[in-house]
Design an enzyme around this catalytic site. Structure first.
Site, PDB file in Angstrom:
ATOM      1  N   HIS A  66       0.830  -1.207   0.000  1.00 25.68           N
ATOM      2  CA  HIS A  66       0.000   0.000   0.000  1.00 25.68           C
ATOM      3  C   HIS A  66       0.865   1.258   0.000  1.00 25.68           C
ATOM      4  O   HIS A  66       0.680   2.162  -0.832  1.00 25.68           O
ATOM      5  CB  HIS A  66      -0.915  -0.016   1.230  1.00 25.68           C
ATOM      6  CG  HIS A  66      -1.830   1.156   1.323  1.00 25.68           C
ATOM      7  ND1 HIS A  66      -3.140   1.120   0.889  1.00 25.68           N
ATOM      8  CD2 HIS A  66      -1.636   2.411   1.800  1.00 25.68           C
ATOM      9  CE1 HIS A  66      -3.703   2.297   1.090  1.00 25.68           C
ATOM     10  NE2 HIS A  66      -2.812   3.097   1.654  1.00 25.68           N
ATOM     11  N   GLU A  67       1.816   1.323   0.910  1.00 24.46           N
ATOM     12  CA  GLU A  67       2.658   2.522   1.000  1.00 24.46           C
ATOM     13  C   GLU A  67       3.591   2.639  -0.197  1.00 24.46           C
ATOM     14  O   GLU A  67       3.932   3.755  -0.615  1.00 24.46           O
ATOM     15  CB  GLU A  67       3.440   2.519   2.316  1.00 24.46           C
ATOM     16  CG  GLU A  67       2.588   2.511   3.568  1.00 24.46           C
ATOM     17  CD  GLU A  67       1.533   3.612   3.595  1.00 24.46           C
ATOM     18  OE1 GLU A  67       1.762   4.690   2.985  1.00 24.46           O
ATOM     19  OE2 GLU A  67       0.479   3.399   4.228  1.00 24.46           O
ATOM     20  N   HIS A 127       1.841   4.629  -2.831  1.00 23.24           N
ATOM     21  CA  HIS A 127       2.021   6.068  -2.612  1.00 23.24           C
ATOM     22  C   HIS A 127       3.421   6.514  -3.038  1.00 23.24           C
ATOM     23  O   HIS A 127       3.591   7.526  -3.731  1.00 23.24           O
ATOM     24  CB  HIS A 127       1.830   6.401  -1.135  1.00 23.24           C
ATOM     25  CG  HIS A 127       0.421   6.396  -0.657  1.00 23.24           C
ATOM     26  ND1 HIS A 127      -0.554   7.205  -1.202  1.00 23.24           N
ATOM     27  CD2 HIS A 127      -0.186   5.691   0.341  1.00 23.24           C
ATOM     28  CE1 HIS A 127      -1.699   6.990  -0.561  1.00 23.24           C
ATOM     29  NE2 HIS A 127      -1.505   6.077   0.371  1.00 23.24           N
ATOM     30  N   GLU A 186      -4.427   7.851  -3.192  1.00 20.58           N
ATOM     31  CA  GLU A 186      -5.002   6.627  -2.629  1.00 20.58           C
ATOM     32  C   GLU A 186      -5.351   5.633  -3.728  1.00 20.58           C
ATOM     33  O   GLU A 186      -5.286   4.413  -3.516  1.00 20.58           O
ATOM     34  CB  GLU A 186      -6.228   6.960  -1.784  1.00 20.58           C
ATOM     35  CG  GLU A 186      -6.705   5.842  -0.890  1.00 20.58           C
ATOM     36  CD  GLU A 186      -5.725   5.462   0.217  1.00 20.58           C
ATOM     37  OE1 GLU A 186      -5.911   4.393   0.834  1.00 20.58           O
ATOM     38  OE2 GLU A 186      -4.770   6.233   0.478  1.00 20.58           O
TER      39      GLU A 186
END
Length: 485
Positions: free
Chosen positions: A253-254, A257, A283
């Site tokens: 997830h990170e 980003h 996101e």
């Protein structure tokens, strides 16, 4: 007065903003607990400097007198103007006080969360809410305060439109959830998973998805996050001995980003266009990396082999069983650990409660009870402790009102992008089955990430995917999880 003079000034301001961001990264990862009061003063001092630069009359003069020569210059000036017009509405002493109070609030929240004691945080949080309401009123300039707050995270968004989107999604998500939970679910993982080995797989996953560790690093934090842009983009993850998926999917997830920031055209480095278009678009990248790609049947087949090589026999029979385990739908309190079906229900709860807080319809002292009542209504069971309830997220303690809505908006954007990605990359599943994400991440880089803030958020998604609608996300979820019923 020239465009080049304006941009030289803006680059210096951007550089100072990166330094301020590094203070936040350090506070979350390495800062000693006892340093919190001093860090609050340091953050306030940096906020004062940045506010002074962001409201400098020379910016107004440049914006009045400089004519952009092309699309990029026009975008730079659009973003400079937006920042300037917002900054001049907020008094310098208020900006500095918000930075000081929210920095200190973070430590007080962390202690209250560890002690499951909301009352010990009430007075501090009342101060945060008071200051943010004051800031929101200044930004709104007679308009809707919450809509003004949204612009910090999703330019062009408004609560009425978001509420309509969420109202359309909620009953379909609830119906799908109830259907899936009524069916047999695979068992959760059992046993203990060595932390060092979890972090080893985590690093492999980061690199598999394209994270450049020569311009980044991976650390641990209570609440994983990504920080920075350009040549220095850092992420954090977390580990739990009984749940390696927490580590793996927090990392992916990170990385979504971080890769967004790393893949922006270097010509925009240290300028307003050199960052992501919005938090919703940001996101969309983290969620599509984590879910549509990272939790796909094809990619989990590859990940199953990596886990078996690292941990040996860990109690899951084969790739299909592993896919079901990764995508297990289950009751739970924590938003960041929620399955894809229920995640947005957690966001909608927060969206409604924070709107009531900012409007003054809900008082901080009543927030814990309001949260518990709403959670019971939405999920059907009681919150067992406050760290699993109103104190679980760091966003409100640090003053990020208007942020939560971008999580679901990001999922909606991701649904649209994934539909277009599958259309354009015909052999996507074959690539993912080999642990090769380059077809997908390359498509996202070319169609979304490289542009940074060149386009407005919704325009960027429409340019890449052809539409902004909740329908592709709902269709994806039904196709994937309806098959489990």
């Amino acid at each position: 007065m020239s465009y080049s003079e304006m941009m030289a000034y803006v680059r210096e301001t951007t550089a100072l903003g990166q330094v301020a961001g590094r203070l936040g990264w350090d506070q979350e990862t390495m800062m000693p607990r006892g340093a919190a009061p001093q860090r609050g003063e340091e953050s306030a001092a940096m906020a004062a400097v940045l506010h002074a630069r962001s409201t400098d009359p020379r910016l107004g003069a440049w914006l009045e007198n400089v004519t952009p020569a092309d699309e990029v210059e026009a975008a730079q000036m659009r973003l400079v103007r937006r920042g300037y017009e917002r900054a001049v509405k907020v008094p310098a002493d208020l900006a500095s006080e918000i930075a000081r109070v929210t920095s200190q609030s973070q430590g007080i929240w962390a202690e209250a969360r560890a002690n499951d004691d909301f009352k010990s945080f009430v007075q501090t949080f009342e101060n945060v809410v008071r200051l943010k309401r004051e800031e929101g009123a200044a930004l709104a300039d007679g308009g809707d305060v919450y809509d003004a707050m949204l612009q910090d995270y999703e330019p062009g968004a408004n609560a009425q439109r978001l509420s309509g989107m969420f109202d359309a999604m909620r009953p379909k998500l609830v119906e799908l959830r109830d259907r899936v939970l009524a069916s047999a679910q695979p068992p959760a993982l059992t046993g203990l998973f060595d932390e060092a080995k979890q972090l080893q797989v985590s690093t492999l996953l980061a690199q598999t998805f394209g994270y450049d560790l020569t311009h980044g690093r991976i650390d641990k934090a209570v609440h994983p996050f990504s920080s920075g842009s350009g040549l220095d983009v850092r992420i954090t993850t977390r580990t739990a001995p009984q749940d390696p998926f927490n580590c793996f999917y927090s990392t992916i997830h990170e990385v979504g980003h971080a890769c967004y920031e790393q893949n922006i055209d270097r010509a925009y480095l240290m300028t307003p266009v050199g960052s992501g278009a919005s938090m919703g678009v940001h996101e969309s990248q983290s969620r599509i990396y984590e879910n549509q790609l990272g939790r796909s049947r094809a990619f989990t087949g590859w990940l199953f082999g990596q886990m078996r090589d690292t941990f040996g026999d860990f109690g899951v029979a084969d790739e299909e069983a592993f896919y079901r385990t990764v995508n297990r739908v289950q009751n739970g309190f924590i938003r960041t650990e929620a399955d894809e079906v229920q995640y947005n229900l957690h966001v909608m709860l927060r969206f409604d409660l924070e709107r009531a807080l900012i409007a003054g319809d809900l008082q901080v002292a009543d927030l814990e009870a309001a949260w518990n009542d709403r959670f019971k209504a939405d999920f059907g069971y009681d919150v067992d402790r406050v760290s699993n309830g109103v104190l679980q997220d760091v966003h409100w303690p640090v003053g990020l009102f208007g942020y939560f809505a971008t999580y679901t908006l990001g999922n909606v954007y991701a649904g649209c992008l994934y539909q277009a990605l599958r259309r354009d990359v015909a052999d996507l599943d074959a690539q993912l089955a080999k642990g090769n994400t380059s077809g997908a991440t390359g498509w996202l880089r070319r169609n979304v990430q490289t542009y940074g803030g060149l386009f407005e958020p919704e325009a960027l998604i429409v340019r890449a995917a052809g539409e902004v609608s909740e329908a592709p996300l709902l269709g994806y979820l039904e196709e994937k999880f309806g098959a489990f019923c």
